[in-house]
Design an enzyme around this catalytic site. Sequence first.
Site, PDB file in Angstrom:
ATOM      1  N   HIS A  33      23.732 -15.099  56.984  1.00 47.26           N
ATOM      2  CA  HIS A  33      23.857 -14.265  55.794  1.00 47.26           C
ATOM      3  C   HIS A  33      25.276 -13.719  55.697  1.00 47.26           C
ATOM      4  O   HIS A  33      25.909 -13.785  54.651  1.00 47.26           O
ATOM      5  CB  HIS A  33      22.824 -13.133  55.838  1.00 47.26           C
ATOM      6  CG  HIS A  33      22.850 -12.228  54.647  1.00 47.26           C
ATOM      7  ND1 HIS A  33      21.914 -11.276  54.399  1.00 47.26           N
ATOM      8  CD2 HIS A  33      23.732 -12.132  53.633  1.00 47.26           C
ATOM      9  CE1 HIS A  33      22.191 -10.630  53.272  1.00 47.26           C
ATOM     10  NE2 HIS A  33      23.302 -11.123  52.796  1.00 47.26           N
ATOM     11  N   GLU A  46      30.524 -12.413  49.857  1.00 49.72           N
ATOM     12  CA  GLU A  46      30.667 -11.994  51.252  1.00 49.72           C
ATOM     13  C   GLU A  46      32.129 -11.721  51.603  1.00 49.72           C
ATOM     14  O   GLU A  46      32.434 -10.784  52.331  1.00 49.72           O
ATOM     15  CB  GLU A  46      30.075 -13.049  52.200  1.00 49.72           C
ATOM     16  CG  GLU A  46      28.557 -13.156  52.130  1.00 49.72           C
ATOM     17  CD  GLU A  46      27.834 -11.870  52.568  1.00 49.72           C
ATOM     18  OE1 GLU A  46      28.184 -11.312  53.623  1.00 49.72           O
ATOM     19  OE2 GLU A  46      26.916 -11.424  51.848  1.00 49.72           O
ATOM     20  N   HIS A  93      32.846  -7.934  52.484  1.00 47.81           N
ATOM     21  CA  HIS A  93      32.963  -7.732  53.929  1.00 47.81           C
ATOM     22  C   HIS A  93      34.210  -8.377  54.530  1.00 47.81           C
ATOM     23  O   HIS A  93      34.834  -7.815  55.425  1.00 47.81           O
ATOM     24  CB  HIS A  93      31.729  -8.305  54.641  1.00 47.81           C
ATOM     25  CG  HIS A  93      30.437  -7.751  54.129  1.00 47.81           C
ATOM     26  ND1 HIS A  93      30.035  -6.462  54.381  1.00 47.81           N
ATOM     27  CD2 HIS A  93      29.457  -8.308  53.361  1.00 47.81           C
ATOM     28  CE1 HIS A  93      28.850  -6.245  53.806  1.00 47.81           C
ATOM     29  NE2 HIS A  93      28.483  -7.342  53.173  1.00 47.81           N
TER      30      HIS A  93
END
Length: 237
Positions: free
Chosen positions: A55, A102, A106
């Site tokens: 993920h 993502e 992040h």
Amino acid sequence: MKSLAVFLCLGFVFVSSASVLNTKEWTKLILTHHWPPTFCSMEKCHSNISYWALHGLWPDSGNECNSSWHFNASLIEDLMPEMKTYWPDLLKPNSTIFWKHEWLKHGTCAAKAEVLNSQHKYFSKALELYHKLDLDGVLKKSNILPSEDPYKFADVEQSIVNAYGVKPKIQCISHDKEAEVQTMGQIEVCFDKQFQLIDCEKRMEELQNNTGFMVCDESVPVYYPPTASTRLLQKFL
Ligand SMILES: *[C@@H]1O[C@H](CO)[C@@H](O)[C@H](O)[C@H]1NC(C)=O
Ligand SMILES: *[C@@H]1O[C@H](CO)[C@@H](O)[C@H](O)[C@H]1NC(C)=O
Ligand SMILES: *[C@@H]1O[C@H](CO)[C@@H](O)[C@H](O)[C@H]1NC(C)=O
Ligand SMILES: *[C@@H]1O[C@H](CO)[C@@H](O)[C@H](O)[C@H]1NC(C)=O
Ligand SMILES: *[C@@H]1O[C@H](CO)[C@@H](O)[C@H](O)[C@H]1NC(C)=O
């Protein structure tokens, strides 16, 4: 006038503390795996993937740290075949939207450390850690397999602790108090700055609290759902 000065002063404190937060480098990384059948039962997608997929790789500090650092898929062209298999976009299988998300949320924060300061370093490190952990193999070796019969939470957790020597964070779909089983959906494994395994702490909660998952209840049996296709097969066996 006086209140304006106080207001400006507060404004300054707010802005400066926000920028301090934003420049703080991370100290831990969370490698998050999800179980496609559970994810797709929540998101109404279709996936026949029957292994734990990546993920994300999430630093413990920061969110969307650098909006000017755009995602560029051509920088990770060589990783694409692996990304498609192990880090699939379960909602839009042919797109790069998931990876872009993502990276922006992040990756741009992870990139504050030199070891992860490029898109290629970030995505390839995540894949490397994922392969090293081999969570799917770990569970299989302990005979924790997708099944219609629920497991004891402790058995699932212990199989991971035995393999890695640290505590993972196992997440289930949030359930009501009377539920007899909870459905497992996400497993996090944590690393320090040197990429050494460390215990995951529950206080990391706030970071990833938007996916409909919560830490599994240790006292409730865990349902590890088979994929739709194996479920169908089992019916005929
Ligand atoms: C999943 O589906 C794809 C396309 O529908 C197929 O190519 C692939 O072999 C399937 N994988 C499994 C494990 O059944
Ligand atoms: C933000 O991203 C840009 C690239 O768009 C880069 O040049 C810059 O160094 C980054 N800033 C920080 C603080 O990482
Ligand atoms: C993406 O990266 C490639 C390869 O470095 C580069 O040629 C291209 O200009 C970049 N695209 C954008 C939109 O920055
Ligand atoms: C993805 O692309 C392949 C060919 O590149 C195509 O066959 C397939 O139907 C596409 N899948 C989706 C879900 O769009
Ligand atoms: C989610 O966040 C809210 C507020 O930020 C908090 O009260 C709640 O306990 C969190 N839930 C979980 C499951 O972590």
